[in-house]
Enzyme design. Structure first.
Site, PDB file in Angstrom:
ATOM      1  N   GLU A   1       9.425   1.369  10.749  1.00  0.00           N
ATOM      2  CA  GLU A   1      11.230   2.040  10.094  1.00  0.00           C
ATOM      3  C   GLU A   1      10.262   3.531  10.285  1.00  0.00           C
ATOM      4  O   GLU A   1       9.142   4.110   9.731  1.00  0.00           O
ATOM      5  CB  GLU A   1      11.551   2.691   8.605  1.00  0.00           C
ATOM      6  CG  GLU A   1      11.523   0.917   7.883  1.00  0.00           C
ATOM      7  CD  GLU A   1      13.162   0.520   8.834  1.00  0.00           C
ATOM      8  OE1 GLU A   1      13.845   1.270   9.696  1.00  0.00           O
ATOM      9  OE2 GLU A   1      13.325  -0.223   9.425  1.00  0.00           O
TER      10      GLU A   1
ATOM     11  N   LYS B   1       1.213  -1.268  -0.134  1.00  0.00           N
ATOM     12  CA  LYS B   1       0.433   0.046  -0.083  1.00  0.00           C
ATOM     13  C   LYS B   1       0.679   1.347  -0.163  1.00  0.00           C
ATOM     14  O   LYS B   1       1.655   1.360   1.082  1.00  0.00           O
ATOM     15  CB  LYS B   1      -0.995   0.154   1.223  1.00  0.00           C
ATOM     16  CG  LYS B   1      -2.187   1.599   0.902  1.00  0.00           C
ATOM     17  CD  LYS B   1      -2.150   1.906   2.017  1.00  0.00           C
ATOM     18  CE  LYS B   1      -1.824   2.501   2.422  1.00  0.00           C
ATOM     19  NZ  LYS B   1      -2.258   3.937   2.073  1.00  0.00           N
TER      20      LYS B   1
ATOM     21  N   CYS C   1      14.588  10.583   6.327  1.00  0.00           N
ATOM     22  CA  CYS C   1      13.825  10.632   7.719  1.00  0.00           C
ATOM     23  C   CYS C   1      15.317  10.703   8.133  1.00  0.00           C
ATOM     24  O   CYS C   1      15.187  10.972   9.391  1.00  0.00           O
ATOM     25  CB  CYS C   1      13.686   9.499   7.854  1.00  0.00           C
ATOM     26  SG  CYS C   1      14.472   8.117   6.525  1.00  0.00           S
TER      27      CYS C   1
ATOM     28  N   GLU D   1      10.351  16.284  13.906  1.00  0.00           N
ATOM     29  CA  GLU D   1      10.871  16.418  12.675  1.00  0.00           C
ATOM     30  C   GLU D   1      10.421  17.735  12.317  1.00  0.00           C
ATOM     31  O   GLU D   1       9.086  17.688  11.983  1.00  0.00           O
ATOM     32  CB  GLU D   1       9.676  15.286  12.760  1.00  0.00           C
ATOM     33  CG  GLU D   1      11.224  14.586  10.913  1.00  0.00           C
ATOM     34  CD  GLU D   1      10.270  13.355  11.080  1.00  0.00           C
ATOM     35  OE1 GLU D   1       9.037  12.495  11.254  1.00  0.00           O
ATOM     36  OE2 GLU D   1      10.963  12.378  10.393  1.00  0.00           O
TER      37      GLU D   1
HETATM   38  P1  NAD Z   1       2.447   8.629   6.959  1.00  0.00           P
HETATM   39  O1  NAD Z   1       2.707   8.019   8.669  1.00  0.00           O
HETATM   40  O2  NAD Z   1       1.593   8.996   7.404  1.00  0.00           O
HETATM   41  O3  NAD Z   1       1.467   7.518   6.643  1.00  0.00           O
HETATM   42  C1  NAD Z   1       2.740   6.421   5.696  1.00  0.00           C
HETATM   43  C2  NAD Z   1       1.625   4.796   5.140  1.00  0.00           C
HETATM   44  O4  NAD Z   1       1.073   4.798   7.056  1.00  0.00           O
HETATM   45  C3  NAD Z   1       1.089   6.073   4.569  1.00  0.00           C
HETATM   46  O5  NAD Z   1       1.148   5.137   4.009  1.00  0.00           O
HETATM   47  C4  NAD Z   1      -0.422   6.389   5.027  1.00  0.00           C
HETATM   48  O6  NAD Z   1      -1.809   6.006   4.303  1.00  0.00           O
HETATM   49  C5  NAD Z   1      -0.647   4.721   5.903  1.00  0.00           C
HETATM   50  N1  NAD Z   1      -1.454   5.232   6.787  1.00  0.00           N
HETATM   51  C6  NAD Z   1      -1.779   5.815   7.701  1.00  0.00           C
HETATM   52  N2  NAD Z   1      -2.330   5.186   8.815  1.00  0.00           N
HETATM   53  C7  NAD Z   1      -2.302   4.205   8.615  1.00  0.00           C
HETATM   54  C8  NAD Z   1      -2.935   3.434  10.074  1.00  0.00           C
HETATM   55  N3  NAD Z   1      -4.198   3.139  10.795  1.00  0.00           N
HETATM   56  N4  NAD Z   1      -2.802   2.530   9.048  1.00  0.00           N
HETATM   57  C9  NAD Z   1      -2.690   1.485   8.483  1.00  0.00           C
HETATM   58  N5  NAD Z   1      -1.667   2.448   7.669  1.00  0.00           N
HETATM   59  C10 NAD Z   1      -2.328   3.254   8.104  1.00  0.00           C
HETATM   60  O7  NAD Z   1       3.648   9.101   6.894  1.00  0.00           O
HETATM   61  P2  NAD Z   1       4.205   9.918   5.812  1.00  0.00           P
HETATM   62  O8  NAD Z   1       3.548  11.716   5.751  1.00  0.00           O
HETATM   63  O9  NAD Z   1       4.043   9.315   4.890  1.00  0.00           O
HETATM   64  O10 NAD Z   1       6.260  10.120   5.927  1.00  0.00           O
HETATM   65  C11 NAD Z   1       6.509  10.359   6.589  1.00  0.00           C
HETATM   66  C12 NAD Z   1       7.091  10.425   7.393  1.00  0.00           C
HETATM   67  O11 NAD Z   1       7.800   8.865   7.695  1.00  0.00           O
HETATM   68  C13 NAD Z   1       8.346  10.678   8.590  1.00  0.00           C
HETATM   69  O12 NAD Z   1       8.068  10.419   9.847  1.00  0.00           O
HETATM   70  C14 NAD Z   1       9.608  10.466   8.337  1.00  0.00           C
HETATM   71  O13 NAD Z   1      10.269   9.930   9.337  1.00  0.00           O
HETATM   72  C15 NAD Z   1       8.905   9.365   8.281  1.00  0.00           C
HETATM   73  N6  NAD Z   1       9.907   7.634   7.474  1.00  0.00           N
HETATM   74  C16 NAD Z   1      11.163   7.191   7.930  1.00  0.00           C
HETATM   75  C17 NAD Z   1      11.399   6.476   7.234  1.00  0.00           C
HETATM   76  C18 NAD Z   1      12.613   5.505   7.734  1.00  0.00           C
HETATM   77  O14 NAD Z   1      13.594   4.456   7.274  1.00  0.00           O
HETATM   78  N7  NAD Z   1      13.034   5.699   9.011  1.00  0.00           N
HETATM   79  C19 NAD Z   1      11.937   6.524   5.609  1.00  0.00           C
HETATM   80  C20 NAD Z   1      11.549   7.570   4.877  1.00  0.00           C
HETATM   81  C21 NAD Z   1       9.777   7.908   5.946  1.00  0.00           C
END
Ligand code: NAD
Length: 667
Positions: free
Chosen positions: A378, A306, A412, A508
């Site tokens: 992650e 997804k 990230c 962040e």
């Molecule tokens: P997000 O958590 O808002 O969304 C990530 C994904 O989760 C999306 O596909 C979203 O639709 C899905 N999602 C949201 N709520 C959900 C739920 N309740 N159940 C299942 N899926 C759900 O994150 P974002 O805004 O898309 O990304 C930015 C964040 O990602 C930042 O905090 C960044 O640091 C982090 N990030 C971490 C890494 C890593 O490897 N540690 C890499 C890239 C980004």
């Protein structure tokens, strides 16, 4: 028949071994009559020079060897796991190399079941129905807070054939059922066979890179170079690593067996988990799709993927996988918001691999916990960069600018806190400002821009909020160009006089902003850097490598780069992941690969008539003998092993007798 890479004798060797593996039948021509060697050439083209030389040498040898000898070598290569390491390793290489080259022709025609039979694999290839259905989410989720990008529909997967899914299943359950249906066939393939799909995918991504970059830019607004270097190059590097290291790291591994288990052998087998749910964020939508998907496929797992609703790259991943001949049931792609993600967790995958924010990570962990589905998280970061006074200022400032601004700060592992030793603080700041002023910002068409735009409005608002908060609390914000607080083209900003109470210091920011903080001593900077709820990665800059390593060890993070920045994740051999609120589990490297496996412990005893010492009956005599054996084994002194052998023999003989004759046995 000619080949661009093989001489006449090498080609003859290939045809000889090819006919041995694919002799042909009523439906399928033997290898030598199956057409051109174009596909073999294509495969050879993408091999490294040394691998290609190895394969060519092998085929030349096969040409001159009697057929019976070639057959013997290939049979042995197939049973390589029974051979000791030194002999097994070259045979493993022969097996992978020859099978890979010979089979490359056949991977180009997935629909032909006859070919799969020849490969000893009869998958149930599921046809995708023609019609696409748009349905609402299953309604099972509680995560509807996330917004939806304009124009992105919640397109749920094409419905699988009725026979594969339970009556009345939701769309999420259907996707899971379809992926599960593909798991057995994928799991049965050897790792070498799975590698060929990864190799094919790599070749396609390399060839179609410009078109892919166009799509990434459309969805994200990042600069072309950001897309090329992080998403395309990063993925290719990761895929090569999987291809090269996967077969070794996923091979059955012999483990130590204790002395008391003499005669037995211990192993670990790396088997698939089943079906993995991969949920991705919006900041690197391409690499964060295909890297975990490739890892899952290589380890024998099918996937439900997804993407983020904000950067779905709709249709692109399906298209690339289809061209790589990945059967549709192996990877199901489900579009939608968090509600859909939640419903997919409820469909009970065998693992959730989640990349995203800490807030969502918590929700996912809680939801998966109810079903005891393992999760890997992650999550976010607030990475520190620490510059000591002996560092090269020009290089460190250039590194800081890149580390903080790459992908417009939406990484990230971006540098989100920059600690600079007091004595060089002003000189460093001046150089950093020079560098940031020269940053070119544009959603460019030719690679001539350093950074692009922010991807989503809500993140732009967070950056604006952090900047306002910092200004209100006394920080000086030095901006390369004016910014209205609204445009997604946020120019690079250096923030001076940052204090701990500012949100920019602890939360962040995820934008092109560099908060600068002076420090005096090593102890102070370690304390400041560790005073964070996050612990993803960090970097330490100093000519004194002992000091840099010491500080690196003291940092509570999942990775640290020394005299470089954001580089641990650049090496696919290194595990990637965080501590504290940055998540848990490791992606990439050996640990990451095994994270997608059921690491099965195996102990093989030879078929004997022995009754084991730890089996019944337990008697006072056995207790004494066991105690003697144990104290000799774990005691001190040179003669302990003699004592152990004597006690062990007595114990073994008594246990054998007692096991047959009962408690009254006398030794
Ligand atoms: P997000 O958590 O808002 O969304 C990530 C994904 O989760 C999306 O596909 C979203 O639709 C899905 N999602 C949201 N709520 C959900 C739920 N309740 N159940 C299942 N899926 C759900 O994150 P974002 O805004 O898309 O990304 C930015 C964040 O990602 C930042 O905090 C960044 O640091 C982090 N990030 C971490 C890494 C890593 O490897 N540690 C890499 C890239 C980004």
């Amino acid at each position: 028949m000619t080949s661009r890479y093989l001489s006449t004798s090498q080609l003859a060797g290939l045809l000889k071994v090819g006919d041995m593996m694919i002799p042909g039948d009523n439906e399928l021509a033997p290898f030598s009559e199956s057409g051109s060697v174009e596909h073999v050439d294509r495969m050879l083209e993408f091999m490294t020079d040394s691998d290609r030389q190895g394969v060519k040498l092998l085929f030349a040898m096969f040409c001159f060897m009697p057929t019976i000898l070639v057959r013997g070598i290939m049979t042995l290569a197939d049973r390589k796991q029974h051979l000791p390491g030194l002999l097994g390793a070259p045979l493993r290489m022969i097996n992978i190399g020859v099978k890979g080259v010979v089979m490359s022709l056949y991977y180009s025609d997935v629909g032909d079941a006859g070919i799969y039979d020849v490969m000893g694999w009869t998958p149930k290839v599921v046809e995708r129905p023609d019609e696409e259905v748009s349905q609402p989410g299953s309604g099972a989720g509680d995560a509807g807070a996330e917004g939806r990008a304009a124009g992105v529909s919640e397109v749920l997967p094409k419905p699988p054939p009725r026979s594969l899914v339970p009556e009345g299943a939701s769309a999420a359950e259907s996707a899971m059922a379809l992926a599960r249906a593909g798991a057995a066939a994928l799991g049965r393939l050897s790792v070498a066979e799975r590698v060929s799909y990864i190799a094919s995918l790599r070749e396609i991504v390399l060839r179609r890179r410009e078109e892919i970059i166009d799509r990434i830019q459309q969805d994200t607004g990042k600069s072309r170079s950001d897309a090329l270097m992080s998403e395309i190059y990063g993925l290719l590097e990761a895929l090569v690593w999987l291809e090269k290291e996967g077969p070794t790291l996923l091979a059955d591994r012999k483990q130590h067996t204790p002395l008391t288990m003499m005669g037995k052998t211990s192993w670990t087998w790396y088997q698939p988990l089943g079906t993995v749910l991969i949920i991705s964020p919006w900041n690197y939508p391409f690499i964060q799709a295909l890297q975990p998907i490739a890892t899952a496929l290589l380890t024998g797992n099918t996937v439900v993927y997804k993407p983020s609703e904000h950067t779905p790259l709709e249709g692109l991943i399906e298209d690339l996988l289809a061209e790589a001949q990945v059967p549709p049931s192996w990877v199901q792609i489900v579009y939608g918001t968090g509600t859909v993600g939640a419903a997919l967790i409820d469909a009970k995958p065998d693992k959730v691999f989640f990349t995203g924010s800490t807030k969502t990570g918590r929700r996912i962990a809680a939801r998966a916990a109810k079903l005891l589905v393992p999760v890997e998280l992650e999550l976010g970061g607030k990475d520190a960069m620490i510059v000591f006074e002996d560092a090269n200022i020009d290089r460190a400032a250039a590194g800081a600018a890149w580390g903080a601004l790459t992908n417009t700060g939406q990484s990230c592992t971006s540098v989100e806190r920059l600690y600079v030793q007091e004595s060089i603080y002003e000189a460093f700041k001046a150089r950093l400002l020079e560098v940031t002023e020269q940053i070119v910002q544009e959603v460019d068409e030719d690679g001539d821009a350093d950074i692009g735009a922010m991807t989503v409005d809500f993140q732009t608002k967070i950056v604006a909020k952090h900047i306002e908060d910092a200004k209100t609390k006394g920080a000086e914000v030095i901006c390369a160009r004016p910014w209205d607080g609204k445009s997604k083209l946020i120019p690079p900003m250096v923030v001076d006089r940052v204090s701990a109470d500012m949100s920019i210091a602890g939360e962040e920011t995820f934008g092109p902003v560099i908060p600068l903080v002076p420090f005096e001593s090593e102890e102070e900077v370690v304390r400041l850097a560790n005073d964070s709820e996050y612990g993803l990665t960090a970097s330490v800059w100093s000519k004194d490598l002992d000091r840099a390593r010491r500080v690196g060890r003291a940092l509570a993070t999942g990775g640290v780069s020394i005299n470089n920045v954001m580089l641990t994740e650049g090496n696919p051999a290194l595990p990637f992941g965080g501590v504290k609120n940055s998540g848990f589990g490791r992606h990439k490297g050996e640990h990451g690969l095994h994270g997608f496996c059921n690491v099965k412990s195996v102990l093989v005893d030879k078929d004997s008539d022995k009754i084991e010492a730890n089996w019944y009956p337990y008697t006072a005599k056995k207790y004494r003998l066991f105690d003697d054996m144990m104290t000799s084994l774990f005691g001190k002194g040179l003669l302990r092993l003699i004592g152990f052998a004597r006690a062990g023999l007595k114990l073994e003989s008594y246990s054998n007798k007692a096991g047959r004759e009962g408690r009254g046995t006398r030794l």
